[in-house]
Design a protein around this motif. Structure first.
Motif, PDB file in Angstrom:
ATOM      1  N   LEU A   1       5.489 -10.740 -10.868  1.00  0.00           N
ATOM      2  CA  LEU A   1       4.010 -10.542 -10.415  1.00  0.00           C
ATOM      3  C   LEU A   1       3.870 -10.689  -9.007  1.00  0.00           C
ATOM      4  N   GLY A   2       4.450 -11.769  -8.497  1.00  0.00           N
ATOM      5  CA  GLY A   2       4.323 -12.044  -7.009  1.00  0.00           C
ATOM      6  C   GLY A   2       5.026 -10.720  -6.221  1.00  0.00           C
ATOM      7  N   LEU A   3       6.113 -10.389  -6.531  1.00  0.00           N
ATOM      8  CA  LEU A   3       6.749  -9.192  -5.996  1.00  0.00           C
ATOM      9  C   LEU A   3       5.739  -7.751  -5.985  1.00  0.00           C
ATOM     10  N   VAL A   4       5.096  -7.792  -7.137  1.00  0.00           N
ATOM     11  CA  VAL A   4       4.209  -6.502  -7.253  1.00  0.00           C
ATOM     12  C   VAL A   4       3.150  -6.609  -6.520  1.00  0.00           C
ATOM     13  N   VAL A   5       2.481  -7.960  -6.151  1.00  0.00           N
ATOM     14  CA  VAL A   5       1.368  -8.142  -5.168  1.00  0.00           C
ATOM     15  C   VAL A   5       1.782  -7.824  -3.895  1.00  0.00           C
ATOM     16  N   VAL A   6       3.113  -8.466  -3.322  1.00  0.00           N
ATOM     17  CA  VAL A   6       3.313  -8.212  -1.913  1.00  0.00           C
ATOM     18  C   VAL A   6       3.776  -6.626  -1.810  1.00  0.00           C
ATOM     19  N   ILE A   7       4.047  -5.944  -2.756  1.00  0.00           N
ATOM     20  CA  ILE A   7       4.385  -4.524  -2.462  1.00  0.00           C
ATOM     21  C   ILE A   7       3.074  -3.830  -2.603  1.00  0.00           C
ATOM     22  N   MET A   8       2.186  -4.046  -3.361  1.00  0.00           N
ATOM     23  CA  MET A   8       0.766  -3.323  -3.139  1.00  0.00           C
ATOM     24  C   MET A   8       0.137  -3.939  -1.991  1.00  0.00           C
ATOM     25  N   VAL A   9       0.343  -4.935  -1.483  1.00  0.00           N
ATOM     26  CA  VAL A   9      -0.238  -5.414  -0.225  1.00  0.00           C
ATOM     27  C   VAL A   9       0.197  -4.663   0.857  1.00  0.00           C
ATOM     28  N   PHE A  10       1.384  -4.611   1.297  1.00  0.00           N
ATOM     29  CA  PHE A  10       2.338  -3.768   1.985  1.00  0.00           C
ATOM     30  C   PHE A  10       1.795  -2.074   2.097  1.00  0.00           C
ATOM     31  N   SER A  11       1.762  -1.877   0.780  1.00  0.00           N
ATOM     32  CA  SER A  11       1.376  -0.355   0.473  1.00  0.00           C
ATOM     33  C   SER A  11       0.044   0.052   0.910  1.00  0.00           C
ATOM     34  N   ALA A  12      -0.888  -1.098   0.739  1.00  0.00           N
ATOM     35  CA  ALA A  12      -2.237  -0.806   1.090  1.00  0.00           C
ATOM     36  C   ALA A  12      -2.511  -0.826   2.550  1.00  0.00           C
ATOM     37  N   ILE A  13      -1.724  -1.488   3.243  1.00  0.00           N
ATOM     38  CA  ILE A  13      -2.062  -1.506   4.959  1.00  0.00           C
ATOM     39  C   ILE A  13      -1.254  -0.330   5.722  1.00  0.00           C
ATOM     40  N   LYS A  14      -1.862   0.206   6.158  1.00  0.00           N
ATOM     41  CA  LYS A  14      -1.433   1.345   7.106  1.00  0.00           C
ATOM     42  C   LYS A  14      -1.780   1.167   8.509  1.00  0.00           C
ATOM     43  N   THR A  15      -0.918   1.439   9.475  1.00  0.00           N
ATOM     44  CA  THR A  15      -1.026   1.148  10.857  1.00  0.00           C
ATOM     45  C   THR A  15      -1.094   2.888  11.325  1.00  0.00           C
ATOM     46  N   VAL A  16      -2.394   3.100  12.075  1.00  0.00           N
ATOM     47  CA  VAL A  16      -2.585   4.531  12.757  1.00  0.00           C
ATOM     48  C   VAL A  16      -2.259   4.320  14.268  1.00  0.00           C
ATOM     49  N   GLY A  17      -1.450   5.073  14.640  1.00  0.00           N
ATOM     50  CA  GLY A  17      -1.077   4.912  15.964  1.00  0.00           C
ATOM     51  C   GLY A  17      -2.236   5.391  16.995  1.00  0.00           C
TER      52      GLY A  17
ATOM     53  N   ARG B   1     -11.025  11.104   3.167  1.00  0.00           N
ATOM     54  CA  ARG B   1     -11.659  10.737   4.495  1.00  0.00           C
ATOM     55  C   ARG B   1     -10.568  10.648   5.556  1.00  0.00           C
ATOM     56  N   THR B   2     -10.854  10.596   6.671  1.00  0.00           N
ATOM     57  CA  THR B   2     -10.215  10.549   8.049  1.00  0.00           C
ATOM     58  C   THR B   2     -10.314   9.116   8.489  1.00  0.00           C
ATOM     59  N   VAL B   3      -9.274   8.592   9.129  1.00  0.00           N
ATOM     60  CA  VAL B   3      -9.499   7.262   9.482  1.00  0.00           C
ATOM     61  C   VAL B   3      -9.052   7.258  11.358  1.00  0.00           C
ATOM     62  N   SER B   4      -9.530   6.403  11.591  1.00  0.00           N
ATOM     63  CA  SER B   4      -9.468   6.166  13.184  1.00  0.00           C
ATOM     64  C   SER B   4      -8.043   5.154  13.396  1.00  0.00           C
ATOM     65  N   PRO B   5      -7.489   5.427  14.775  1.00  0.00           N
ATOM     66  CA  PRO B   5      -6.489   4.499  15.134  1.00  0.00           C
ATOM     67  C   PRO B   5      -6.724   2.977  14.528  1.00  0.00           C
ATOM     68  N   GLY B   6      -5.663   2.492  14.357  1.00  0.00           N
ATOM     69  CA  GLY B   6      -5.554   0.898  14.254  1.00  0.00           C
ATOM     70  C   GLY B   6      -5.249   0.658  12.719  1.00  0.00           C
ATOM     71  N   LEU B   7      -5.387  -0.565  12.198  1.00  0.00           N
ATOM     72  CA  LEU B   7      -5.324  -0.885  10.833  1.00  0.00           C
ATOM     73  C   LEU B   7      -6.143  -0.441   9.886  1.00  0.00           C
ATOM     74  N   ASN B   8      -5.600   0.242   8.825  1.00  0.00           N
ATOM     75  CA  ASN B   8      -6.425   0.955   7.950  1.00  0.00           C
ATOM     76  C   ASN B   8      -6.017   0.438   6.178  1.00  0.00           C
ATOM     77  N   PHE B   9      -6.776   0.450   5.365  1.00  0.00           N
ATOM     78  CA  PHE B   9      -6.566   0.086   4.079  1.00  0.00           C
ATOM     79  C   PHE B   9      -6.749   1.336   3.027  1.00  0.00           C
ATOM     80  N   ILE B  10      -5.547   1.645   2.219  1.00  0.00           N
ATOM     81  CA  ILE B  10      -5.664   2.481   1.101  1.00  0.00           C
ATOM     82  C   ILE B  10      -5.247   1.783  -0.130  1.00  0.00           C
ATOM     83  N   ILE B  11      -5.820   2.635  -1.106  1.00  0.00           N
ATOM     84  CA  ILE B  11      -5.435   2.111  -2.507  1.00  0.00           C
ATOM     85  C   ILE B  11      -4.089   2.452  -2.861  1.00  0.00           C
ATOM     86  N   PRO B  12      -3.362   1.354  -3.283  1.00  0.00           N
ATOM     87  CA  PRO B  12      -2.046   2.011  -3.435  1.00  0.00           C
ATOM     88  C   PRO B  12      -1.668   2.456  -4.722  1.00  0.00           C
TER      89      PRO B  12
END
Length: 325
Positions: free
Chosen positions: A24-40, A55-66
């Motif tokens: 369960l912990g591994l799944v949570v970690v994978i989902m967290v890393f999959s949800a965080i996206k960095t736009v240059g 939607r279209t997101v701006s540069p920076g840290l953004n979150f998506i639904i894994p």
């Protein structure tokens, strides 16, 4: 030692209890890393939810639904380029290497007078609309590559080989840029063409020496024409200036002579009119004026009485002249 000393007793309930937590912990970690996206800073993020634009997101840290949303990063602030007829690759030491082999089919094309020419060019472009770039055209970069080649072949096919190789290169690049932008607007691919640069234009290898000789002759002709025009611009204006100066000097001389003659004539007429009115006075005045001009030019002046008959006073003239300071 006996084998019984190495036996470890593992409780199956303990394994089942903690293994589920680890998973369960591994799944949570994978989902967290999959949800965080960095736009240059030069990019723009396009989020797709279940295969549909969301939607279209701006540069920076953004979150998506894994596992539900996917993000595509589009470099909207970066100038991109396509190369035709060659490729430039970066080596390990940071220097750019030119590669020609294998791309001759892109650059070899037919001109309007049925001659072959080898045209290498670069298309510099920007992505100005990420939504259109992703969804209006399938594989927008490949489509732009095909459109660029088609536009170049069309423009080159309307011109002679001499125009392509010499004087028409800039006009060809501008025409291709305009035509390619019109095609991008028609396809709505979200691309803006910044510049089309003709990298190199050469005749085919078998006839390259002849074309080079023609180009050298044309360049020499242009050089001679420019030199002749320079000589013309230097000599002709100077000759015109000298001629104008001579004319002005002649006109000034003529004006001086005419005005002088008119002044003398008016002076003679005025003297003549005065003479008519009083001849004796005028004659006397003219006589005195003449003496006034002549006497200063005479050294010694001897004035005698016209009735004097004695020559003795004249005998000592030389002595008197010698003693005169």
């Amino acid at each position: 030692m006996s084998e019984k000393q190495f036996e470890i007793n593992i409780d199956p309930d303990w394994v089942k209890k903690y293994l589920s937590k680890i998973i369960l912990g591994l799944v949570v970690v994978i989902m967290v890393f999959s949800a965080i996206k960095t736009v240059g800073p030069e990019e723009e993020g396009v989020v797709i939810q279940l295969g549909e634009y969301n939607r279209t997101v701006s540069p920076g840290l953004n979150f998506i639904i894994p596992f539900v949303e996917t993000m595509y990063k589009i470099p909207v602030q970066r100038q991109l380029k396509l190369e035709f007829g060659f490729r430039s690759t970066s080596s390990s030491n940071g220097q750019s290497q030119y590669v020609k082999s294998g791309y001759i089919d892109e650059s070899m094309m037919l001109t309007g007078d049925l001659n072959l020419t080898d045209v290498e060019w670069v298309v510099q472009y920007r992505i100005v609309d990420s939504y259109k770039y992703l969804f209006k055209v399938r594989n927008a970069e490949k489509t732009l590559n095909d459109m660029s080649e088609s536009a170049m072949r069309k423009i080159v096919g309307d011109r002679t080989v001499n125009e392509v190789l010499t004087v028409g290169r800039q006009e060809i690049a501008t025409s291709v840029e305009v035509l390619l932008q019109e095609m991008c607007d028609e396809y709505e691919n979200g691309i803006r063409v910044d510049q089309v640069v003709l990298q190199d234009v050469n005749p085919p290898e078998p006839v390259k020496p002849s074309f080079n000789a023609v180009n050298e002759a044309q360049q020499e002709r242009e050089t001679l024409i420019n030199q002749a025009e320079a000589d013309y611009n230097r000599i002709i204006p100077r000759a015109r200036g000298e001629a104008e100066e001579t004319i002005q000097l002649a006109e000034a001389y003529a004006l001086t002579r005419v005005n002088g003659a008119r002044g003398e004539a008016e002076r003679f007429n005025s003297i003549f009119n005065a003479y008519i009115k009083s001849p004796e006075v005028t004659k006397q005045r003219i006589y005195l004026e003449t003496l006034e001009k002549v006497l200063p030019k005479i050294g010694n002046k001897i004035i005698t009485d016209e009735k004097g008959s004695n020559v003795l006073p004249l005998l000592n003239l030389n002595k008197a002249a010698a003693t005169t300071p």
